[in-house]
Design a protein around this motif. Structure first.
Motif, mmCIF file in Angstrom:
data_model
loop_
_atom_site.group_PDB
_atom_site.id
_atom_site.type_symbol
_atom_site.label_atom_id
_atom_site.label_comp_id
_atom_site.label_asym_id
_atom_site.label_seq_id
_atom_site.Cartn_x
_atom_site.Cartn_y
_atom_site.Cartn_z
ATOM 1 N N PRO A 41 39.860 43.722 25.590
ATOM 2 C CA PRO A 41 41.240 43.238 25.413
ATOM 3 C C PRO A 41 42.292 44.158 26.025
ATOM 4 N N GLY A 42 41.921 45.399 26.341
ATOM 5 C CA GLY A 42 42.900 46.339 26.888
ATOM 6 C C GLY A 42 43.053 46.285 28.391
ATOM 7 N N ILE A 43 42.326 45.369 29.052
ATOM 8 C CA ILE A 43 42.385 45.286 30.514
ATOM 9 C C ILE A 43 43.821 45.023 30.981
ATOM 10 N N VAL A 44 44.274 45.852 31.936
ATOM 11 C CA VAL A 44 45.596 45.685 32.552
ATOM 12 C C VAL A 44 45.463 45.133 33.969
ATOM 13 N N LYS A 45 44.424 45.574 34.680
ATOM 14 C CA LYS A 45 44.204 45.145 36.065
ATOM 15 C C LYS A 45 42.777 44.629 36.192
ATOM 16 N N LEU A 46 42.641 43.367 36.611
ATOM 17 C CA LEU A 46 41.336 42.724 36.722
ATOM 18 C C LEU A 46 41.161 42.164 38.131
ATOM 19 N N SER A 47 40.053 42.527 38.797
ATOM 20 C CA SER A 47 39.749 42.021 40.135
ATOM 21 C C SER A 47 38.331 41.483 40.143
ATOM 22 N N LEU A 48 38.174 40.228 40.574
ATOM 23 C CA LEU A 48 36.859 39.576 40.625
ATOM 24 C C LEU A 48 36.638 39.030 42.031
ATOM 25 N N PHE A 49 35.497 39.363 42.611
ATOM 26 C CA PHE A 49 35.134 38.903 43.947
ATOM 27 C C PHE A 49 33.858 38.085 43.821
ATOM 28 N N GLY A 50 33.911 36.819 44.210
ATOM 29 C CA GLY A 50 32.810 35.910 43.920
ATOM 30 C C GLY A 50 31.876 35.676 45.073
ATOM 31 N N ASP A 51 30.954 34.769 44.857
ATOM 32 C CA ASP A 51 29.995 34.308 45.856
ATOM 33 C C ASP A 51 30.481 32.957 46.356
ATOM 34 N N PRO A 52 30.797 32.843 47.671
ATOM 35 C CA PRO A 52 31.373 31.583 48.167
ATOM 36 C C PRO A 52 30.375 30.434 48.292
ATOM 37 N N GLU A 53 29.138 30.614 47.860
ATOM 38 C CA GLU A 53 28.141 29.553 47.999
ATOM 39 C C GLU A 53 27.556 29.112 46.658
ATOM 40 N N PRO A 54 28.374 28.742 45.694
ATOM 41 C CA PRO A 54 27.839 28.288 44.402
ATOM 42 C C PRO A 54 27.346 26.847 44.503
ATOM 43 N N PRO A 55 26.471 26.430 43.617
ATOM 44 C CA PRO A 55 25.866 25.106 43.759
ATOM 45 C C PRO A 55 26.741 23.947 43.300
ATOM 46 N N GLU A 56 27.462 24.100 42.216
ATOM 47 C CA GLU A 56 28.095 22.929 41.614
ATOM 48 C C GLU A 56 29.604 23.101 41.496
ATOM 49 N N VAL A 57 30.294 21.943 41.509
ATOM 50 C CA VAL A 57 31.732 21.940 41.239
ATOM 51 C C VAL A 57 31.928 22.089 39.736
ATOM 52 N N MET A 58 32.865 22.948 39.347
ATOM 53 C CA MET A 58 33.059 23.243 37.928
ATOM 54 C C MET A 58 34.214 22.436 37.354
ATOM 55 N N ALA A 59 34.025 21.958 36.137
ATOM 56 C CA ALA A 59 35.094 21.253 35.430
ATOM 57 C C ALA A 59 35.985 22.271 34.720
ATOM 58 N N LEU A 60 37.195 21.845 34.403
ATOM 59 C CA LEU A 60 38.121 22.713 33.682
ATOM 60 C C LEU A 60 37.641 22.929 32.252
ATOM 61 N N SER A 61 38.016 24.059 31.704
ATOM 62 C CA SER A 61 37.779 24.291 30.284
ATOM 63 C C SER A 61 38.860 23.555 29.491
ATOM 64 N N SER A 62 38.484 22.977 28.383
ATOM 65 C CA SER A 62 39.447 22.197 27.595
ATOM 66 C C SER A 62 40.526 23.091 26.975
ATOM 67 N N ARG A 63 40.191 24.356 26.740
ATOM 68 C CA ARG A 63 41.157 25.306 26.189
ATOM 69 C C ARG A 63 40.669 26.724 26.472
ATOM 70 N N PRO A 64 41.565 27.700 26.466
ATOM 71 C CA PRO A 64 41.136 29.086 26.685
ATOM 72 C C PRO A 64 40.236 29.568 25.554
ATOM 73 N N THR A 65 39.164 30.236 25.913
ATOM 74 C CA THR A 65 38.267 30.802 24.917
ATOM 75 C C THR A 65 38.417 32.318 24.810
ATOM 76 N N THR A 66 39.169 32.902 25.739
ATOM 77 C CA THR A 66 39.387 34.346 25.756
ATOM 78 C C THR A 66 40.841 34.626 26.101
ATOM 79 N N VAL A 67 41.408 35.623 25.450
ATOM 80 C CA VAL A 67 42.773 36.045 25.743
ATOM 81 C C VAL A 67 42.735 37.500 26.183
ATOM 82 N N LEU A 68 43.383 37.789 27.325
ATOM 83 C CA LEU A 68 43.556 39.164 27.779
ATOM 84 C C LEU A 68 45.040 39.499 27.630
ATOM 85 N N PRO A 69 45.432 40.009 26.472
ATOM 86 C CA PRO A 69 46.855 40.118 26.135
ATOM 87 C C PRO A 69 47.621 41.171 26.928
#
Length: 524
Positions: free
Chosen positions: A263-291
């Motif tokens: 929860p104390g994260i101030v700076k977050l950087s994520l670098f992904g894999d551009p070749e994933p298999p499936e299209v992802m649906a939206l989450s209905s609501r946030p399950t995590t808060v980074l305050p």
């Protein structure tokens, strides 16, 4: 006897010369500086100058091992300009606290001893050719590093490991498996990189099992992270994760749960894999808060993955957002885009105060850029960058997405820009820039007072849109055109006619400046 007398006279003269030089040196302003100033000068050289010596970037040459040895020589040289400087530097542990583990072993031990009880910053790098001639082979180096780090880990504040692996990296993995089990009471920052990626799924399992209460910054690349447990790192404020493509991928659905432990994260950087298999649906609501997260970078994901992450994780105080993604078609055959309702509300709130909107169109992509600062010192800064590759889409779908990206930003981001900037270099097909497209784009920004067009845009359709009877951008006062090629007489006449037409209808453009990108303004 005469020869011996001559030697004695020579030695006496040398002693007199040395004594005179020392006396003369003491009169030098440089050597009369306080010790703390001398130490600061040496540290400035080591930290601000030394890292840039020997980089032959222009030639494409980079030999980390020999470069490191050269810098070690310079480091010793600056601390031994004279006996007085040498004595001052030896008494200053801070000068010796940064150690490159590819140095000769005796040099490493010397630095560790002179650092006394000072916490250490350790760097271990090998270049792609594994040049270890003066230190020994890689196995000997890793054996020494294992022993040294094990003995000194209680005082290590920063650990950087960059490994170019060969033969599966078994030697490196054996070294790493020893290091990751150590107690790290002083560790504040760790950076580990492996090229190519490590395939051992347990490489990060049970990382620092005894806890790392002071660890604030983690940067991981080339390691499978599905078993990474961040819960023990409660002081963590900066996290940089690069998902390796050559190993079983981390399911993005796991990521919100993983981040919920920090929860104390101030700076977050994520670098992904551009070749994933499936299209992802939206989450209905946030399950995590980074305050506390104020800065977020998401790179090399597909647009739908970006939208999933932003819909499943809440960022209530976000002030910097940088997205670099690739559009693809959804199950309904509709282009996905990161310019989506899932964008954090904090970003929309900041955008209301922005007055400038930049569009960068190049290499088959569109980038939306918004930035502003407030306060006399510019301390309150906001940055938004949405970069989307559209070149993979079919032509008809690409045109649809281009229109969305160029027209929906103001409405989606809840702001009314007074300045628009368009830049294009080897961008999209010229036929996309029709008069109707420009009419749609300009109509979406009615509050605009200044427009700058720069690059290889077709000017004719843009001017035709501004000249329409149904006036777009009625508040427009300044128009800056900076083109690759000089406009011909017919194009300049069209601009003059457009200005007269708008003036007659009460939408006068006060200033038009025309120039080419490689020269000064030629018409105003």
């Amino acid at each position: 006897e005469n020869l011996a007398a001559l030697h004695r006279a020579t030695e006496s003269l040398n002693r007199a010369v040395i004594a005179y030089r020392r006396f003369h040196n003491r009169l030098s302003p440089l050597l009369r500086l306080p010790e703390e100033i001398v130490v600061e000068i040496v540290l400035t050289y080591i930290q601000g100058v030394l890292p840039f010596l020997g980089n032959n970037w222009e030639l494409g040459e980079f030999d980390w091992h020999n470069l490191s040895l050269m810098r070690l020589g310079h480091r010793f040289a600056i601390t031994q300009l004279c006996s007085q400087w040498r004595e001052i530097c030896i008494r200053a542990p801070v000068i010796w606290s940064e150690i490159d583990m590819t140095w000769p072993f005796v040099a490493i031990q010397c630095f560790a001893t002179r650092a006394e009880r000072m916490s250490l910053s350790l760097t271990l790098r090998n270049d792609e050719s594994d040049k270890q001639d003066s230190v020994g082979d890689l196995e000997a180096t890793l054996d020494f590093c294992t022993s040294f780090i094990t003995s000194n880990m209680s005082r290590v504040r920063q650990l950087e490991i960059r490994a170019y692996l060969s033969d599966g990296g078994d030697q490196f993995l054996a070294f790493w498996n020893e290091v990751k089990q150590l107690s790290v009471p002083a560790l504040q920052k760790i950076e580990i990189l492996a090229i190519p990626s490590i395939t051992d799924g347990d490489a990060l399992h049970d990382l620092f099992p005894r806890g790392a209460s002071l660890l604030k910054s983690v940067n991981i690349q080339g390691f499978p992270i599905q078993d990474l447990n961040l819960a023990p790192f409660q002081a963590l404020t900066s996290l940089n994760l690069r998902f390796p493509p050559s190993v079983p991928p981390l399911s993005l659905a796991q990521l919100p749960l993983m981040l919920s432990h920090t929860p104390g994260i101030v700076k977050l950087s994520l670098f992904g894999d551009p070749e994933p298999p499936e299209v992802m649906a939206l989450s209905s609501r946030p399950t995590t808060v980074l305050p506390n997260c104020a800065s977020l970078t998401l790179i090399s994901f597909h647009s739908d993955q970006i939208n999933y992450l932003l819909s499943s994780i809440s960022f209530p105080v976000l002030k910097e957002l940088s997205v670099d993604c690739i559009s693809r078609l959804s199950a309904e055959n509709i282009p996905t885009t990161c310019l989506h309702d899932s964008l954090p509300s904090a970003i929309r709130d900041h955008c209301r105060r922005a007055r400038s909107l930049d569009y960068w169109i190049e290499d088959g992509s569109i980038c939306i850029d918004v930035e502003y600062s407030e306060g006399s010192t510019g301390g309150d800064q906001f940055k938004l960058k949405l970069h989307e590759d559209v070149y993979t889409l079919p032509d008809d779908k690409m045109k649809l997405l281009v229109i969305q990206l160029l027209t929906r930003a103001s409405r989606m981001l809840n702001f009314t820009p007074e300045r628009l900037y368009f830049f294009s270099a080897e961008g999209l097909p010229e036929e996309l820039y029709s008069k109707d497209l420009w009419m749609t784009v300009l109509a979406a920004h009615p509050s605009t007072k200044s427009i700058q067009i720069r690059g290889d845009f077709p000017v004719n359709t843009f001017i035709a849109a501004l000249a329409e009877l149904n006036i777009v951008c009625p508040s427009l006062k300044t128009l800056l055109l900076e083109t690759e090629e000089r406009l011909d007489d017919e194009q300049r006449s069209a601009i003059s006619r457009m200005r007269r037409s708008r003036q007659e209808r009460g939408a006068k453009i006060n200033k038009v400046r025309i120039s080419t990108m490689h020269s000064d303004s030629d018409t105003e």
